[in-house]
Design a protein around this motif. Structure first.
Motif, mmCIF file in Angstrom:
data_model
loop_
_atom_site.group_PDB
_atom_site.id
_atom_site.type_symbol
_atom_site.label_atom_id
_atom_site.label_comp_id
_atom_site.label_asym_id
_atom_site.label_seq_id
_atom_site.Cartn_x
_atom_site.Cartn_y
_atom_site.Cartn_z
ATOM 1 N N PHE A 1 12.786 -1.486 -11.172
ATOM 2 C CA PHE A 1 13.236 -0.134 -11.512
ATOM 3 C C PHE A 1 14.028 0.437 -10.337
ATOM 4 N N PRO A 2 15.343 0.254 -10.323
ATOM 5 C CA PRO A 2 16.177 0.675 -9.186
ATOM 6 C C PRO A 2 15.957 2.139 -8.805
ATOM 7 N N ASN A 3 15.828 2.357 -7.499
ATOM 8 C CA ASN A 3 15.706 3.693 -6.917
ATOM 9 C C ASN A 3 14.358 4.367 -7.176
ATOM 10 N N ILE A 4 13.406 3.637 -7.765
ATOM 11 C CA ILE A 4 12.098 4.241 -7.992
ATOM 12 C C ILE A 4 11.313 4.326 -6.697
ATOM 13 N N ILE A 5 11.676 3.481 -5.731
ATOM 14 C CA ILE A 5 11.011 3.459 -4.428
ATOM 15 C C ILE A 5 12.052 3.500 -3.319
ATOM 16 N N ASN A 6 11.775 4.280 -2.298
ATOM 17 C CA ASN A 6 12.620 4.301 -1.109
ATOM 18 C C ASN A 6 12.106 3.226 -0.158
ATOM 19 N N MET A 7 12.770 2.072 -0.127
ATOM 20 C CA MET A 7 12.284 0.952 0.670
ATOM 21 C C MET A 7 12.306 1.237 2.168
ATOM 22 N N ASP A 8 13.047 2.235 2.608
ATOM 23 C CA ASP A 8 13.041 2.594 4.025
ATOM 24 C C ASP A 8 11.676 3.130 4.466
ATOM 25 N N ARG A 9 10.868 3.570 3.517
ATOM 26 C CA ARG A 9 9.547 4.110 3.834
ATOM 27 C C ARG A 9 8.469 3.033 3.806
ATOM 28 N N VAL A 10 8.799 1.862 3.300
ATOM 29 C CA VAL A 10 7.809 0.794 3.164
ATOM 30 C C VAL A 10 7.727 -0.023 4.451
ATOM 31 N N LYS A 11 6.522 -0.239 4.939
ATOM 32 C CA LYS A 11 6.299 -1.075 6.122
ATOM 33 C C LYS A 11 6.194 -2.521 5.649
ATOM 34 N N CYS A 12 7.246 -3.289 5.879
ATOM 35 C CA CYS A 12 7.344 -4.619 5.276
ATOM 36 C C CYS A 12 6.617 -5.712 6.043
ATOM 37 N N PHE A 13 6.419 -5.547 7.328
ATOM 38 C CA PHE A 13 5.749 -6.565 8.136
ATOM 39 C C PHE A 13 4.759 -5.854 9.044
ATOM 40 N N THR A 14 3.482 -5.950 8.707
ATOM 41 C CA THR A 14 2.488 -5.183 9.449
ATOM 42 C C THR A 14 1.106 -5.784 9.268
ATOM 43 N N ASN A 15 0.201 -5.453 10.157
ATOM 44 C CA ASN A 15 -1.210 -5.790 9.976
ATOM 45 C C ASN A 15 -2.087 -4.565 10.231
ATOM 46 N N GLU A 16 -1.485 -3.388 10.115
ATOM 47 C CA GLU A 16 -2.178 -2.129 10.362
ATOM 48 C C GLU A 16 -2.657 -1.510 9.049
ATOM 49 N N GLU A 17 -3.933 -1.175 8.986
ATOM 50 C CA GLU A 17 -4.499 -0.627 7.755
ATOM 51 C C GLU A 17 -3.854 0.700 7.367
ATOM 52 N N THR A 18 -3.452 1.488 8.354
ATOM 53 C CA THR A 18 -2.784 2.757 8.037
ATOM 54 C C THR A 18 -1.478 2.506 7.291
ATOM 55 N N ASP A 19 -0.784 1.419 7.639
ATOM 56 C CA ASP A 19 0.451 1.062 6.930
ATOM 57 C C ASP A 19 0.150 0.577 5.525
ATOM 58 N N PHE A 20 -0.938 -0.189 5.384
ATOM 59 C CA PHE A 20 -1.334 -0.651 4.051
ATOM 60 C C PHE A 20 -1.553 0.556 3.131
ATOM 61 N N LYS A 21 -2.280 1.538 3.637
ATOM 62 C CA LYS A 21 -2.603 2.718 2.829
ATOM 63 C C LYS A 21 -1.334 3.469 2.423
ATOM 64 N N GLN A 22 -0.392 3.589 3.366
ATOM 65 C CA GLN A 22 0.852 4.284 3.046
ATOM 66 C C GLN A 22 1.632 3.523 1.974
ATOM 67 N N ASN A 23 1.693 2.198 2.119
ATOM 68 C CA ASN A 23 2.424 1.400 1.137
ATOM 69 C C ASN A 23 1.806 1.514 -0.252
ATOM 70 N N PHE A 24 0.480 1.500 -0.329
ATOM 71 C CA PHE A 24 -0.160 1.604 -1.639
ATOM 72 C C PHE A 24 -0.006 3.006 -2.237
ATOM 73 N N LYS A 25 0.076 4.017 -1.398
ATOM 74 C CA LYS A 25 0.355 5.356 -1.918
ATOM 75 C C LYS A 25 1.757 5.400 -2.534
ATOM 76 N N ILE A 26 2.700 4.743 -1.882
ATOM 77 C CA ILE A 26 4.062 4.661 -2.424
ATOM 78 C C ILE A 26 4.054 3.905 -3.746
ATOM 79 N N LEU A 27 3.284 2.818 -3.796
ATOM 80 C CA LEU A 27 3.184 2.030 -5.029
ATOM 81 C C LEU A 27 2.551 2.845 -6.154
ATOM 82 N N GLU A 28 1.484 3.553 -5.837
ATOM 83 C CA GLU A 28 0.811 4.374 -6.845
ATOM 84 C C GLU A 28 1.749 5.446 -7.394
#
Length: 220
Positions: free
Chosen positions: A61-88
Motif C-alpha cells: 500500500f504505497p505511502n501508507i508508511i513513512n519508511m524514514d521513521r522505521v528503524k531497519c537495522f537494530t537490536n534495541e527493544e525501544t526501536d522494536f516497539k516504535q516499529n510495531f506502533k507504526i505497523l499497527e
C-alpha cells in the motif's frame, strides 16, 4: 487520509487449522522475507524488529508508511516497539482486522513469530498487485536485519559510497550523490547496487555477513 492509490481496504485473510498446500517451512518463509526485501535476517525470531512487516506494508500500500521513521537495522527493544506502533497504525488505516501480538513478537517467542509470519504471507499474497518496488532504494540503501546500530552504520559505510546520516537514512542531497558515483579505477558511473551485483561485490558482501554472524554468535 489515504492517498488515491490506497482508497481501498485491505483484503483480510485468516489461517485455517491444519496443514495446507500453501504452507511453507520456516526456512522457506525466511527466504521469502530476505529475497523480497533484500534483507539479512538469519532466524524468524529476528523479525522482532517489526521493520520487515512495515516495509511489506509499504510495498503493498504505497505511502501508507513513512519508511524514514522505521528503524531497519537494530537490536534495541525501544526501536522494536516504535516499529510495531507504526505497523499497527498502518493496519488500522487499511482496515486490517488482524490483532498483532506485538509483546510476544518483541520478546522473540518463536511460535508466535511463525504463526504471524504464516498469516502475513497469506495476507501479502491476497493483497499484492505486482507493482515494481525496490526495497533497498526505498530504504536509501540501508541494510535491513537484526543487530547493533554501529554494525549497521559500519556495514553500510563500507559497502556504499554515500555518507550515513541519522539512524538509517540519508539526506536528499546524499541520496542524489549516491546515484552519481564513479566506479574506482574507471570513468564508468555505477550505483552501489550495481557494484553489489558483481562477483566482487557479492564476495565482499558474503564476507561481511559471515563476520557479522560470527560476532553475534560470540556475543551469545
Amino acid at each position: 487520509m489515504l492517498s488515491s492509490m490506497n482508497n481501498r481496504a485491505a483484503v483480510n485473510v485468516y489461517l485455517t487449522s491444519g496443514r495446507t498446500s500453501e504452507d511453507l517451512s520456516r526456512l522457506e518463509l525466511l527466504d521469502w522475507v530476505n529475497e523480497s526485501l533484500k534483507a539479512q535476517f538469519t532466524k524468524i525470531d529476528e523479525l522482532c524488529t517489526g521493520a520487515a512487516y512495515c516495509q511489506f506494508m509499504d510495498m503493498l500500500f504505497p505511502n501508507i508508511i513513512n519508511m524514514d521513521r522505521v528503524k531497519c537495522f537494530t537490536n534495541e527493544e525501544t526501536d522494536f516497539k516504535q516499529n510495531f506502533k507504526i505497523l499497527e497504525a498502518s493496519f488500522k488505516k487499511m482496515s486490517v482486522d488482524k490483532q498483532i501480538p506485538s509483546e510476544k513478537l518483541i520478546k522473540r517467542c518463536f511460535q508466535h513469530h511463525l504463526q504471524f509470519l504464516k498469516w502475513f504471507k497469506k495476507f501479502f499474497d491476497a493483497n499484492y498487485e505486482g507493482r515494481s518496488y525496490d526495497p533497498r532504494a526505498v530504504r536509501g540503501g540501508a541494510p535491513m536485519g537484526f543487530g547493533a546500530e554501529s554494525i549497521s552504520v559500519n556495514f553500510l559505510a563500507s559497502t556504499t559510497p554515500f555518507p550515513i546520516q541519522g539512524r538509517h537514512s540519508t539526506s536528499n542531497s546524499a541520496r542524489k550523490s549516491y546515484w552519481e558515483q564513479v566506479k574506482p579505477g574507471t570513468s564508468e558511473k555505477v550505483t552501489p547496487m550495481q557494484m553489489q551485483e558483481t562477483g566482487e561485490g557479492q564476495e565482499c558482501l558474503a564476507k561481511k555477513m559471515s563476520h557479522l554472524k560470527l560476532r553475534r554468535t560470540q556475543s551469545w
